[in-house]
Design a protein around this motif. Structure first.
Motif, PDB file in Angstrom:
ATOM      1  N   ASP A 181       1.062  -1.237  -0.115  1.00  0.00           N
ATOM      2  CA  ASP A 181       0.046   0.072  -0.105  1.00  0.00           C
ATOM      3  C   ASP A 181       0.925   1.257   0.007  1.00  0.00           C
ATOM      4  OD1 ASP A 181      -1.531   2.130   0.623  1.00  0.00           O
ATOM      5  OD2 ASP A 181      -2.574   1.091   2.218  1.00  0.00           O
ATOM      6  N   CYS A 182       1.067   1.950  -1.064  1.00  0.00           N
ATOM      7  CA  CYS A 182       1.914   3.069  -1.455  1.00  0.00           C
ATOM      8  C   CYS A 182       1.256   4.220  -1.395  1.00  0.00           C
ATOM      9  CB  CYS A 182       2.641   2.660  -2.579  1.00  0.00           C
ATOM     10  SG  CYS A 182       3.972   1.474  -2.786  1.00  0.00           S
ATOM     11  N   VAL A 183      -0.114   4.395  -0.795  1.00  0.00           N
ATOM     12  CA  VAL A 183      -0.768   5.544  -0.843  1.00  0.00           C
ATOM     13  C   VAL A 183      -0.181   6.930  -0.151  1.00  0.00           C
ATOM     14  CG1 VAL A 183      -3.046   6.258   0.362  1.00  0.00           C
ATOM     15  CG2 VAL A 183      -3.175   4.242  -1.073  1.00  0.00           C
ATOM     16  N   GLN A 184       0.734   6.514   0.910  1.00  0.00           N
ATOM     17  CA  GLN A 184       1.266   7.563   1.406  1.00  0.00           C
ATOM     18  C   GLN A 184       2.572   7.997   0.679  1.00  0.00           C
ATOM     19  OE1 GLN A 184      -0.212   9.964   3.502  1.00  0.00           O
ATOM     20  NE2 GLN A 184      -2.185   8.703   4.008  1.00  0.00           N
ATOM     21  N   THR A 185       3.143   7.384  -0.177  1.00  0.00           N
ATOM     22  CA  THR A 185       4.237   7.502  -0.823  1.00  0.00           C
ATOM     23  C   THR A 185       4.410   7.877  -2.125  1.00  0.00           C
ATOM     24  OG1 THR A 185       4.566   5.299  -0.910  1.00  0.00           O
ATOM     25  CG2 THR A 185       5.658   6.428   1.072  1.00  0.00           C
ATOM     26  N   ILE A 186       3.543   7.307  -3.007  1.00  0.00           N
ATOM     27  CA  ILE A 186       3.594   7.590  -4.429  1.00  0.00           C
ATOM     28  C   ILE A 186       3.077   8.999  -4.707  1.00  0.00           C
ATOM     29  CG2 ILE A 186       2.539   7.074  -6.457  1.00  0.00           C
ATOM     30  CD1 ILE A 186       2.769   4.050  -6.143  1.00  0.00           C
ATOM     31  N   GLY A 187       3.713   9.922  -5.275  1.00  0.00           N
ATOM     32  CA  GLY A 187       3.543  11.509  -5.292  1.00  0.00           C
ATOM     33  C   GLY A 187       4.268  12.038  -4.281  1.00  0.00           C
ATOM     34  N   HIS A 188       5.085  11.309  -3.478  1.00  0.00           N
ATOM     35  CA  HIS A 188       5.818  12.115  -2.251  1.00  0.00           C
ATOM     36  C   HIS A 188       7.396  11.510  -2.555  1.00  0.00           C
ATOM     37  CE1 HIS A 188       2.398  13.782  -0.295  1.00  0.00           C
ATOM     38  NE2 HIS A 188       1.612  12.678  -0.551  1.00  0.00           N
ATOM     39  N   TYR A 189       7.515  10.701  -3.060  1.00  0.00           N
ATOM     40  CA  TYR A 189       8.956  10.293  -3.234  1.00  0.00           C
ATOM     41  C   TYR A 189       8.969   9.728  -4.868  1.00  0.00           C
ATOM     42  CZ  TYR A 189       9.407   9.734   1.632  1.00  0.00           C
ATOM     43  OH  TYR A 189       9.944  10.004   3.109  1.00  0.00           O
ATOM     44  N   ALA A 190      10.387   9.924  -5.202  1.00  0.00           N
ATOM     45  CA  ALA A 190      10.519   9.185  -6.608  1.00  0.00           C
ATOM     46  C   ALA A 190      10.851   7.454  -6.611  1.00  0.00           C
ATOM     47  CB  ALA A 190      11.960   9.752  -7.379  1.00  0.00           C
ATOM     48  N   ILE A 191       9.719   7.017  -7.026  1.00  0.00           N
ATOM     49  CA  ILE A 191       9.580   5.492  -6.881  1.00  0.00           C
ATOM     50  C   ILE A 191       9.737   4.942  -8.169  1.00  0.00           C
ATOM     51  CG2 ILE A 191       8.188   3.668  -5.656  1.00  0.00           C
ATOM     52  CD1 ILE A 191       7.179   5.372  -3.698  1.00  0.00           C
ATOM     53  N   ASN A 192      10.516   3.859  -8.407  1.00  0.00           N
ATOM     54  CA  ASN A 192      10.607   3.111  -9.562  1.00  0.00           C
ATOM     55  C   ASN A 192       9.960   1.723  -9.433  1.00  0.00           C
ATOM     56  OD1 ASN A 192      11.292   1.146 -11.441  1.00  0.00           O
ATOM     57  ND2 ASN A 192      12.641   2.678 -12.208  1.00  0.00           N
ATOM     58  N   LEU A 193       8.600   1.575  -9.656  1.00  0.00           N
ATOM     59  CA  LEU A 193       8.105   0.338  -8.997  1.00  0.00           C
ATOM     60  C   LEU A 193       8.643  -0.863  -9.595  1.00  0.00           C
ATOM     61  CD1 LEU A 193       4.151   1.593  -8.835  1.00  0.00           C
ATOM     62  CD2 LEU A 193       5.403   0.941  -7.075  1.00  0.00           C
ATOM     63  N   ALA A 194       9.037  -0.719 -10.885  1.00  0.00           N
ATOM     64  CA  ALA A 194       9.552  -1.907 -11.525  1.00  0.00           C
ATOM     65  C   ALA A 194      10.742  -2.383 -10.747  1.00  0.00           C
ATOM     66  CB  ALA A 194      10.145  -1.709 -12.795  1.00  0.00           C
ATOM     67  N   SER A 195      11.493  -1.791 -10.075  1.00  0.00           N
ATOM     68  CA  SER A 195      12.827  -2.335  -9.257  1.00  0.00           C
ATOM     69  C   SER A 195      12.484  -2.572  -7.790  1.00  0.00           C
ATOM     70  CB  SER A 195      13.905  -1.310  -9.627  1.00  0.00           C
ATOM     71  OG  SER A 195      13.897  -0.145  -9.205  1.00  0.00           O
ATOM     72  N   ALA A 196      11.201  -2.034  -7.352  1.00  0.00           N
ATOM     73  CA  ALA A 196      10.904  -2.236  -5.945  1.00  0.00           C
ATOM     74  C   ALA A 196      10.599  -3.693  -5.546  1.00  0.00           C
ATOM     75  CB  ALA A 196       9.603  -1.282  -5.704  1.00  0.00           C
ATOM     76  N   GLY A 197      10.235  -4.445  -6.323  1.00  0.00           N
ATOM     77  CA  GLY A 197      10.286  -6.050  -5.981  1.00  0.00           C
ATOM     78  C   GLY A 197       8.733  -6.229  -5.596  1.00  0.00           C
ATOM     79  N   VAL A 198       7.942  -5.178  -5.764  1.00  0.00           N
ATOM     80  CA  VAL A 198       6.455  -5.646  -5.529  1.00  0.00           C
ATOM     81  C   VAL A 198       5.518  -6.193  -7.044  1.00  0.00           C
ATOM     82  CG1 VAL A 198       5.886  -3.822  -4.069  1.00  0.00           C
ATOM     83  CG2 VAL A 198       5.761  -3.273  -6.301  1.00  0.00           C
ATOM     84  N   HIS A 199       4.628  -6.919  -6.496  1.00  0.00           N
ATOM     85  CA  HIS A 199       3.839  -7.564  -7.687  1.00  0.00           C
ATOM     86  C   HIS A 199       2.497  -6.490  -7.795  1.00  0.00           C
ATOM     87  CE1 HIS A 199       5.730 -11.293  -6.522  1.00  0.00           C
ATOM     88  NE2 HIS A 199       5.718 -11.585  -7.611  1.00  0.00           N
TER      89      HIS A 199
END
Ligand code: PLP
Length: 386
Positions: A181-199
């Motif tokens: 649940d990235c509701v509090q972080t997407i839009g607040h950090y530069a996040i690369n979901l492909a490399s984050a290891g999440v499905h």
């Protein structure tokens, strides 16, 4: 509207005027149903697909990995449902401080399907014990049980952050499905979901100056996934219902603005967070914090001295036009208190309040709020007669 000091940005944020501007044409001129074959329908379809591409670029993934939803709750529900009903997960490992959009969903699937669930250990700052996660996964994997791990990236009440990469690596060692649940972080950090290891990952537009009722579900390439909402063939048959075109445009513009200004906004908000922490510390040595210097920079969770009451402080702040949220472990009236603060096991004797900031918060807002808090604490002190 009277002027307010809004320190509850983890609950929601005000819509950015540039976001509203981007949305407006899709509520007036471009009103075609995206499923219609004629020109104004095609225009709406094109706008959605361009938005998907933009969101995917901003999160480092492919457009086909992004599904537009009605927000964080729906995205979390969809991920958990699919892990249980489609991906064969029969045990869910989560944490006691997840949002109810995750905890209640896990309870629901545990009661409806033959699955079990457990929590990872957390410490008194809300940090997940990743060794415990690994041990739990190792045991389940020895027993041939496939697991879903659902751990939030940042906690919405205290701001504790998960090392998503590390958690992702642990999950992958045991072939577990990883949802965050990235509701509090997407839009607040530069996040690369492909490399984050999440499905699976969930985001919500109204947490970063976008419209309410908008969000995305990220689904990793090659992860099979079934719809939660059935009906038409929208969202490549994975999420039925006529698309919220202006909402999708608003979500996308908000994410774009958030990422363009991420470093500046983070510096501004971090400085305000520290300003409030320092000023509150100076007010009373009995004030303590649940958020640490390493926590999500938008949130400051504050514990007030013994005898203080969360509801009373919030009401007095509201009277001064200051908006904040409760986050207390103790029961007041019918309120059950915060499951997050209770899970920290700190036995706090007073009120706990969450202040949360945005790019629109100013130093003056902080100074005024701290002055008001000082007056409230002062007036609550027992009077000693001469
Ligand atoms: N998850 C977290 C961590 C949240 O803070 C929230 C909103 O409060 C949600 C999920 C729910 O998101 P939405 O309001 O978009 O359904």
């Amino acid at each position: 509207m009277n002027s307010i000091i809004y320190l509850d940005n983890a609950a929601t944020t005000s819509i950015d005027p540039q976001v509203l501007e981007a949305m407006m044409p899709y509520m007036s001129d471009y009103y075609g149903n995206p499923s219609s074959g004629y020109s104004i329908g095609r225009e709406s379809r094109l706008a959605i697909e361009m938005a998907r591409k933009k969101v995917a670029d901003l999160l480092g993934v492919k457009p086909t990995n992004i599904y537009f939803t009605s927000g964080g709750t729906e995205s979390n529900n969809t991920a958990i449902a699919t892990a249980v009903t489609e991906l064969g997960c029969s045990h869910i490992i989560s944490s006691p401080i997840e949002h109810h959009a995750v905890l209640h969903t896990i309870d629901h699937y545990a009661s409806q399907f033959n699955i079990t669930s457990s929590f990872v250990k957390i410490n008194s700052a809300g940090a997940v014990d990743l060794l415990d996660l690994e041990e739990q996964l190792a045991k389940k994997s020895e027993m041939g049980i496939k697991c879903l791990v659902s751990l939030m990236h940042a906690n919405n009440e205290i701001g504790s952050l998960l090392d998503m990469d590390e958690a992702g690596q642990i999950c992958s060692r045991y072939q577990a499905i990883f949802h965050s649940d990235c509701v509090q972080t997407i839009g607040h950090y530069a996040i690369n979901l492909a490399s984050a290891g999440v499905h699976f990952a969930a985001a919500s537009g109204h947490k970063f100056h976008g419209p309410k009722g908008t969000g995305i579900l990220y689904v990793r390439e090659g992860t099979s996934f079934v719809p939660l909402i059935h009906g038409g063939s929208q969202e490549r048959k994975k999420r039925a219902g006529t698309e919220n075109v202006h909402g999708i445009i608003g979500f996308t513009r908000a994410l774009e603005l958030a990422m363009e200004n991420q470093v500046n906004d983070q510096n501004h908000i971090q400085a305000l967070n520290e300003r409030m922490r320092n000023q509150l510390s100076a007010l009373s040595p009995q004030i303590s914090f649940n958020s640490t210097a390493q926590s999500l920079y938008t949130v400051l969770s504050v514990n007030f001295p013994e005898g203080s009451n969360t509801d009373l402080i919030l009401a007095l702040l509201d009277h001064e036009g200051i908006c904040a949220s409760g986050g207390s472990a103790c029961t007041s009236g019918e309120e059950a208190g915060s499951h997050v603060i209770a899970a920290l096991k700190k036995n706090l004797p007073g009120a706990t309040i969450r202040f949360s900031f945005s790019k629109k918060t100013s130093e003056k807002d902080i100074d005024t709020a701290v002055r008001a808090i000082g007056n409230i604490l002062e007036s609550a002190k027992p009077r000693v007669s001469a």
